[in-house]
Scaffold this motif. Structure first.
Motif, PDB file in Angstrom:
ATOM      1  N   SER A 151       0.813  -1.224   0.000  1.00  0.00           N
ATOM      2  CA  SER A 151       0.000   0.000   0.000  1.00  0.00           C
ATOM      3  C   SER A 151       0.846   1.274   0.000  1.00  0.00           C
ATOM      4  N   ALA A 152       2.169   1.142   0.022  1.00  0.00           N
ATOM      5  CA  ALA A 152       3.035   2.321   0.106  1.00  0.00           C
ATOM      6  C   ALA A 152       3.054   3.095  -1.199  1.00  0.00           C
ATOM      7  N   GLU A 153       3.258   4.416  -1.084  1.00  0.00           N
ATOM      8  CA  GLU A 153       3.343   5.282  -2.261  1.00  0.00           C
ATOM      9  C   GLU A 153       4.697   5.173  -2.953  1.00  0.00           C
ATOM     10  N   VAL A 154       5.730   4.791  -2.203  1.00  0.00           N
ATOM     11  CA  VAL A 154       7.082   4.714  -2.735  1.00  0.00           C
ATOM     12  C   VAL A 154       7.447   3.251  -2.897  1.00  0.00           C
ATOM     13  N   ARG A 155       8.154   2.934  -3.939  1.00  0.00           N
ATOM     14  CA  ARG A 155       8.592   1.566  -4.192  1.00  0.00           C
ATOM     15  C   ARG A 155      10.117   1.512  -4.181  1.00  0.00           C
ATOM     16  N   VAL A 156      10.663   0.426  -3.629  1.00  0.00           N
ATOM     17  CA  VAL A 156      12.107   0.225  -3.585  1.00  0.00           C
ATOM     18  C   VAL A 156      12.511  -0.535  -4.837  1.00  0.00           C
ATOM     19  N   ASP A 157      13.473   0.016  -5.566  1.00  0.00           N
ATOM     20  CA  ASP A 157      13.941  -0.615  -6.793  1.00  0.00           C
ATOM     21  C   ASP A 157      15.105  -1.571  -6.535  1.00  0.00           C
ATOM     22  N   SER A 158      15.900  -1.292  -5.493  1.00  0.00           N
ATOM     23  CA  SER A 158      17.087  -2.116  -5.273  1.00  0.00           C
ATOM     24  C   SER A 158      17.466  -2.114  -3.799  1.00  0.00           C
ATOM     25  N   VAL A 159      18.285  -3.095  -3.448  1.00  0.00           N
ATOM     26  CA  VAL A 159      18.784  -3.181  -2.088  1.00  0.00           C
ATOM     27  C   VAL A 159      19.702  -2.002  -1.785  1.00  0.00           C
ATOM     28  N   GLU A 160      20.308  -1.417  -2.822  1.00  0.00           N
ATOM     29  CA  GLU A 160      21.199  -0.274  -2.621  1.00  0.00           C
ATOM     30  C   GLU A 160      20.442   0.922  -2.040  1.00  0.00           C
ATOM     31  N   GLN A 161      19.181   1.105  -2.429  1.00  0.00           N
ATOM     32  CA  GLN A 161      18.381   2.198  -1.857  1.00  0.00           C
ATOM     33  C   GLN A 161      18.220   2.005  -0.357  1.00  0.00           C
ATOM     34  N   VAL A 162      17.920   0.782   0.054  1.00  0.00           N
ATOM     35  CA  VAL A 162      17.751   0.490   1.479  1.00  0.00           C
ATOM     36  C   VAL A 162      19.076   0.667   2.197  1.00  0.00           C
ATOM     37  N   GLU A 163      20.150   0.159   1.626  1.00  0.00           N
ATOM     38  CA  GLU A 163      21.468   0.282   2.262  1.00  0.00           C
ATOM     39  C   GLU A 163      21.873   1.742   2.418  1.00  0.00           C
TER      40      GLU A 163
END
Length: 190
Positions: A151-163
């Motif tokens: 349900s989030a408005e933002v999507r994570v494309d890669s683990v690098e974004q989280v890191e």
């Protein structure tokens, strides 16, 4: 949005009506003050609504990034406007929790739209006798498990974004490992 002179914006305080009576019928004076009213109307409108400019939920979009600078909130221009407003509104409260696992989980949810669990060695050592050495090495690595929030408005494309976000928030003395999961981890699985 621009706060420049807006056409057809009525003045709440027309200058022509404030002139002495001898200028009330003077055509030039009335036209001159009407021109000033056009210029001053946007200024009066801004001043009448000044409190809204300092509320992140109501501030104009370009002013919001200026407010973000006041509270040292780093905004990504790619984020949707409601998310940027939420980050600015929650920045000061967030600094109170900075360095905690709860703060990291909250910012991962808010900024990247993922659920997270943070597992750290944690704990504290103590002794009843002074001068006793701590038992065992302190925890130096945390494991951050993240999974998508549909349900989030933002999507994570890669683990690098989280890191990158974890590196920006995680205390400097800790290292971390990020694990991307397809869904919530099993309860009781550790």
């Amino acid at each position: 949005m621009s706060r420049a002179a807006l056409t057809e914006l009525p003045s709440r305080h027309p200058l022509g009506r404030m002139l002495p009576a001898m200028y009330a019928a003077d055509d030039f004076a009335q036209r001159f003050t009407t021109g000033l009213d056009t210029v001053l109307a946007s200024i009066f409108a801004t001043l009448d609504n000044l409190a809204a400019y300092f509320d992140p939920r109501l501030a104009p979009e370009d002013f919001l990034s200026w407010l973000a600078g006041w509270v040292a909130a780093d905004l990504d221009p790619a984020w949707p406007l409601p998310l940027r407003r939420a980050v600015v509104a929650g920045a000061v409260e967030s600094y109170r929790r900075q360095g905690t696992a709860g703060h990291l989980v909250e910012w991962l949810r808010l900024c990247l739209g993922v659920h997270a669990q943070v597992h750290d060695g944690g704990g504290a050592t103590w002794s009843r006798s002074p001068g006793t050495e701590p038992t065992g090495p302190p925890a130096s690595q945390i494991v951050v498990r993240v999974w998508p929030d549909e349900s989030a408005e933002v999507r994570v494309d890669s683990v690098e974004q989280v890191e990158a976000l974890v590196a920006a928030i995680c205390p400097a003395h800790l290292t971390f490992v990020v694990e991307m999961l397809p869904g919530p981890p099993e309860q009781g699985g550790g």
